[in-house]
Design an enzyme around this catalytic site. Sequence first.
Site, PDB file in Angstrom:
ATOM      1  N   GLU A 165       0.753  -1.024   0.027  1.00 43.24           N
ATOM      2  CA  GLU A 165      -0.088   0.198   0.569  1.00 43.24           C
ATOM      3  C   GLU A 165       0.579   1.366  -0.258  1.00 43.24           C
ATOM      4  O   GLU A 165       1.419   1.277   1.003  1.00 43.24           O
ATOM      5  CB  GLU A 165      -0.785   0.062   1.442  1.00 43.24           C
ATOM      6  CG  GLU A 165      -1.712   1.450   1.560  1.00 43.24           C
ATOM      7  CD  GLU A 165      -2.785   1.261   2.355  1.00 43.24           C
ATOM      8  OE1 GLU A 165      -3.073   0.266   2.880  1.00 43.24           O
ATOM      9  OE2 GLU A 165      -3.401   2.140   2.688  1.00 43.24           O
ATOM     10  N   LYS A 183      -8.859 -15.266  15.196  1.00 46.25           N
ATOM     11  CA  LYS A 183      -9.190 -14.921  14.165  1.00 46.25           C
ATOM     12  C   LYS A 183     -10.871 -14.800  13.792  1.00 46.25           C
ATOM     13  O   LYS A 183     -11.467 -14.870  12.452  1.00 46.25           O
ATOM     14  CB  LYS A 183      -8.955 -16.066  12.951  1.00 46.25           C
ATOM     15  CG  LYS A 183      -7.143 -16.384  13.003  1.00 46.25           C
ATOM     16  CD  LYS A 183      -6.851 -17.118  12.308  1.00 46.25           C
ATOM     17  CE  LYS A 183      -4.631 -17.490  13.210  1.00 46.25           C
ATOM     18  NZ  LYS A 183      -4.177 -18.534  12.632  1.00 46.25           N
ATOM     19  N   ASP A 217       1.496 -14.340  12.013  1.00 43.18           N
ATOM     20  CA  ASP A 217       0.086 -14.896  11.285  1.00 43.18           C
ATOM     21  C   ASP A 217      -0.750 -14.071  11.119  1.00 43.18           C
ATOM     22  O   ASP A 217      -1.153 -13.122  11.945  1.00 43.18           O
ATOM     23  CB  ASP A 217      -0.709 -15.979  12.503  1.00 43.18           C
ATOM     24  CG  ASP A 217      -1.416 -16.418  11.725  1.00 43.18           C
ATOM     25  OD1 ASP A 217      -1.829 -16.552  10.786  1.00 43.18           O
ATOM     26  OD2 ASP A 217      -2.287 -17.430  12.232  1.00 43.18           O
ATOM     27  N   HIS A 250     -10.452  24.606   0.315  1.00 44.88           N
ATOM     28  CA  HIS A 250     -10.054  25.493  -1.075  1.00 44.88           C
ATOM     29  C   HIS A 250     -10.081  24.674  -2.024  1.00 44.88           C
ATOM     30  O   HIS A 250      -9.334  25.041  -2.607  1.00 44.88           O
ATOM     31  CB  HIS A 250      -8.800  25.553  -0.772  1.00 44.88           C
ATOM     32  CG  HIS A 250      -8.170  26.296   0.923  1.00 44.88           C
ATOM     33  ND1 HIS A 250      -8.388  25.693   2.022  1.00 44.88           N
ATOM     34  CD2 HIS A 250      -8.560  27.962   0.532  1.00 44.88           C
ATOM     35  CE1 HIS A 250      -8.080  26.952   2.512  1.00 44.88           C
ATOM     36  NE2 HIS A 250      -8.586  28.141   2.193  1.00 44.88           N
TER      37      HIS A 250
END
Lengths: 364, 364, 364, 364
Positions: free
Chosen positions: B43, B175, B251, B349
Amino acid sequence: MDYQAILGQCCEMPVGYVQLPVGVAGPLILDGREYHVPLATTEGCLVASVNRGCRAIAASGGAISVLLRDAMSRAPAVKLPSAKRAAELKAFVEAPANFELLASVFNRCSRFGRLQDIHCALAGRNLYMRFTCITGDAMGMNMVSKGVENVLGYLRNDFPDMDIISISGNYCSDKKPTAVNWIEGRGKSVVCEATIKRDVVQKVLKTTTEKLVELNIIKNLAGSAVAGALGGFNAHASNIVTALFIATGQDPAQNVESSQCITMLETVNDGDDLHISVTMPSIEVGTIGGGTCLASQAACLNLLGVKGSIHDLPGANAQRLATIVAGSVLAGELSLLAALAAGQLVKSHMEYNRSSKDITKAAS
Amino acid sequence: MDYQAILGQCCEMPVGYVQLPVGVAGPLILDGREYHVPLATTEGCLVASVNRGCRAIAASGGAISVLLRDAMSRAPAVKLPSAKRAAELKAFVEAPANFELLASVFNRCSRFGRLQDIHCALAGRNLYMRFTCITGDAMGMNMVSKGVENVLGYLRNDFPDMDIISISGNYCSDKKPTAVNWIEGRGKSVVCEATIKRDVVQKVLKTTTEKLVELNIIKNLAGSAVAGALGGFNAHASNIVTALFIATGQDPAQNVESSQCITMLETVNDGDDLHISVTMPSIEVGTIGGGTCLASQAACLNLLGVKGSIHDLPGANAQRLATIVAGSVLAGELSLLAALAAGQLVKSHMEYNRSSKDITKAAS
Amino acid sequence: MDYQAILGQCCEMPVGYVQLPVGVAGPLILDGREYHVPLATTEGCLVASVNRGCRAIAASGGAISVLLRDAMSRAPAVKLPSAKRAAELKAFVEAPANFELLASVFNRCSRFGRLQDIHCALAGRNLYMRFTCITGDAMGMNMVSKGVENVLGYLRNDFPDMDIISISGNYCSDKKPTAVNWIEGRGKSVVCEATIKRDVVQKVLKTTTEKLVELNIIKNLAGSAVAGALGGFNAHASNIVTALFIATGQDPAQNVESSQCITMLETVNDGDDLHISVTMPSIEVGTIGGGTCLASQAACLNLLGVKGSIHDLPGANAQRLATIVAGSVLAGELSLLAALAAGQLVKSHMEYNRSSKDITKAAS
Amino acid sequence: MDYQAILGQCCEMPVGYVQLPVGVAGPLILDGREYHVPLATTEGCLVASVNRGCRAIAASGGAISVLLRDAMSRAPAVKLPSAKRAAELKAFVEAPANFELLASVFNRCSRFGRLQDIHCALAGRNLYMRFTCITGDAMGMNMVSKGVENVLGYLRNDFPDMDIISISGNYCSDKKPTAVNWIEGRGKSVVCEATIKRDVVQKVLKTTTEKLVELNIIKNLAGSAVAGALGGFNAHASNIVTALFIATGQDPAQNVESSQCITMLETVNDGDDLHISVTMPSIEVGTIGGGTCLASQAACLNLLGVKGSIHDLPGANAQRLATIVAGSVLAGELSLLAALAAGQLVKSHMEYNRSSKDITKAAS
């Protein structure tokens, strides 16, 4: 190391690469096609487990998926002088009569972006406007953000008293576990199902339909309910989502919501067979942009046959990738649940000192 | 490709590796030490953003962290003939008088595993027993699972009518985004804070303390509240957790709960300075086992000085890694919030056609 | 109108009374006793429905309840100069070595209040300390609040830099739907169960065990899961809790958490019979104080045989009332689920124009 | 006792009435009108507290409310032979092209019921169809249930393989704390606000704007966040909702979702004044039917001027009642927060032995 591929795109101040092993599970038979599913993981047993699930599915005729919805979201937060005024802005952007106009402003963001919906929430005089948009084969966060900026610029004409607090007000919601994603969906919403034959349950999965159904109720439904789960009514969807995301250049930080999943099991055909489904409302994937451009990730997308875009079918590859995610999760759920259900037997004979190593490792 | 390092350990049916670029942010000044933080990500802007946060923290004297708790959990589901009987088992395992005995059975699982607590939930005649345990420098899921099996085996003597449904009943919770982790913690619970000087806010972060504080309330608190968030009261903790997890062999599927975080900002010192904190109850990390053994991941752990175990201080490295995760999240939160707050000006702006590209990319 | 009974106690600026009709369901056979359950309600069918549930339970030998836990909570919010300092306070109040001391300070609040536990949560430098305490036959909020004030006063000696923000910091949690109540419990935690014989299901409930079990999975487990429920895995617990609370002088505003409930149904005895249970972690009731002093409410408590306190068994009446709440909810769940399941047949014959009026009214 | 008014309507097997004292707070100045708010409660201080809030609001020019949405919901659960088929039914009922047809079938339920929307959720092959409908001055559950039955009957023509599991599948959601109500709303969604002048904060509320704003952040936002609240970002909305519901013949069991509320406070007018708002998405009220017919409840509705229906403005009275609920909650929040904030001072002087009795009682 190909710095050109990453600088200005994927990573700043690069010092090298980290390598994750990729295993291939499958073939996954899904919607009449065969997929060899690449999984990047360092968790032992994961690839083998998904692979076993694929085998059970294949032996039963394959899985079927349906794409329920396709729309990425972004929700800016704006503040108005009063709640009354915020309610006026809400009414304005949600009015069906204004949709076409707002969509025309929004859609200048890209050739592919098409506004689908604006759903608002208020907290006093703060307004959160959740824009959703189809985004072709891109995951689409940048596209929808640009569209949102277009609309915000436009709205300032009619609502000069609107103070833009943030292009993202967390009602989007990106990379946070939230109910709005679970209820409304984000990215691709997919349901995937298979009917596993009784003898396949016995021979491939080494357990029984009855045990699997009971386990799913006690663990994935009631267990998650007592744990206060939000969209976490599954055994280990996150494992498969994450491994497939990393392999194919997706953003693994999005697995927080992309792995939201409810797994359902029941007996069908007079108790002979097992019906299993996974319902996943927020799978955020793309086949262009981001990490999909890197060599190894592109190779994994090619292995699945969904790299890039199909010229006449923008969005088709990304949608297909989402169904593969769901299909792979289906395989993973089936196999882990079977391992846990079989472990029940192991446990009942624990006094005989049998090894339960595999069960331990596989449990989630 | 070193197949020996992964076969039987990390990945089955391997076909190769996928590569993720690693950028280094920092130095992060944390608890008087300097860390160069490796982030594996695709990213754009993420590493640069965390880096800027680190700079602001360093210019203000560094961040401070506190480890609040350290205990991995596993919660099997068992079924008894009746709720009454399940309540008896609950009373038995929660009785202080029985703790030492159960701990001695549990602790045979490992040299390092030490049972901390057993907290139970009922759903009728199904009982979910959440065992928590310190696990040295390992993330510890296997260790605690083995300990749980020991105890289950033992309990069958007194409760022969106990039917073991699953070694994991989702009350663990692994998880999945659940309240039990958010309330009780899982793995390491860490709070991290820094006080950023007013001029650093202006010069490094290009915004003001007042804007940052307001933004945090509207986005991270109220915005997440209206979105129905569960432990997601932050801007993008998941980004930093995931990138650091992948870089250091953790993990990444566990970032679902490891990135649970509440970010708080307020003015201090008579409005002159900014106090920022992140509170993260469920950071699941280890410095031995799993993906930490792979070459590039081990190199990243070495860069941080937390590879493996310190002989006389088992658990110290893993605990330190958890504080680094929290410190890096602090830096990431600070920088993204600043970018969004500054974007507010950009937006005001917007009619002057200024580029807002960076804001768009950075938003979460 | 007896103004003396309410002024300075229950209600200021009184202008009169509102009247709610009370119906009586039962007898509810619970733990070998017979209860006639008063329900104050204006919802048609509710009393009749609970009554039918009681009949099915009685015909099957009665219901059994277990009190799992009894402790009211109050969680003040305090602010320290830093998160580090807040962590120190947390460590101090949670340290087993300090418990006896803090309990002795706390317990001065009342003859009956006995501190059970202090469980803390942090948000940066803000600390939420959840004190739990047994409270005899009082619901106990005032008692625990006084105990908390005692401890706060004491703590200021060692922590003079502690700023008391609020005697309640919402981590209690009173009258809000929160996970901390669902996970930790508040007031009385009760599980209640019954085994309904197959022929009773058919003759009294007019449906089948199989239909009831399937309905519970699809509605109370999966339906609530997709709705993003927090502790709302039941059909209409709130109806019964509210009606019983109003009849017996409890605080009906507390039904928000008192009606948290997971209902479980399954076939037992080789599929012949139905096992049903309700698990309710947060039933907040008292048999002294508050509205229990009013004449009609006292009469309802007397009808149940739990008015006031038993001299040698402080807390016994309030605990018994909590089990009656759970038992009545059990009856209500059983009956409404049966009505809904039977409605399924009605629906399948809807083209024949049968009336489905009752179903419509009963649905929740 | 007027048995005719309740038999066959409100209560079966009646044995009498229970009486709750009604106090009157106010006048509440709301949208330019004056309301004297009846509150049926046995909690000491509640009426006085709301009354003080009303006084502060009146002294500052009154409160303003906006009705954001008005639609009652009911969501049946149906099962199809496959998830694919369930997805087809979902697509059918959500298709804009079919809306007019389905609405015409639905609307036969009543003169007033008008279908607004159908929003679906899937769990595998189970489909939950959330129908929302305006319902005039009735709370509307029966009306929408009848409309749903009409549509289900109609759908069986095109989907003969649809198995109706339950007229309510818990995705409605009635009397359970769920995210779907918090996100989508149920009944009336209302926002209400007031700007309290600085000197009113000091003189009437005995505290300061700064303290109130800080308290709201730490208690109602961060405190509820760490508690894992779902729509419970307030101090004691449930108290006021419940007391007003009982006084005016509403269904108090619905306070579970009707009291979902986020309270926001901030300084405005250059820090001089306090802006307070409550946002409540799920207020379920009616001015006809149910308990509104009973004599004392009807008197309370008359006191508010919202009894029954206005001939030419069906729904106007019920909508107005919803705004009164929100306005009263606003007053209650303001006053309790002020009491708690002032208590902060009390606490800081606790060593001087001042009484803090009132604070203790008022805390929620």
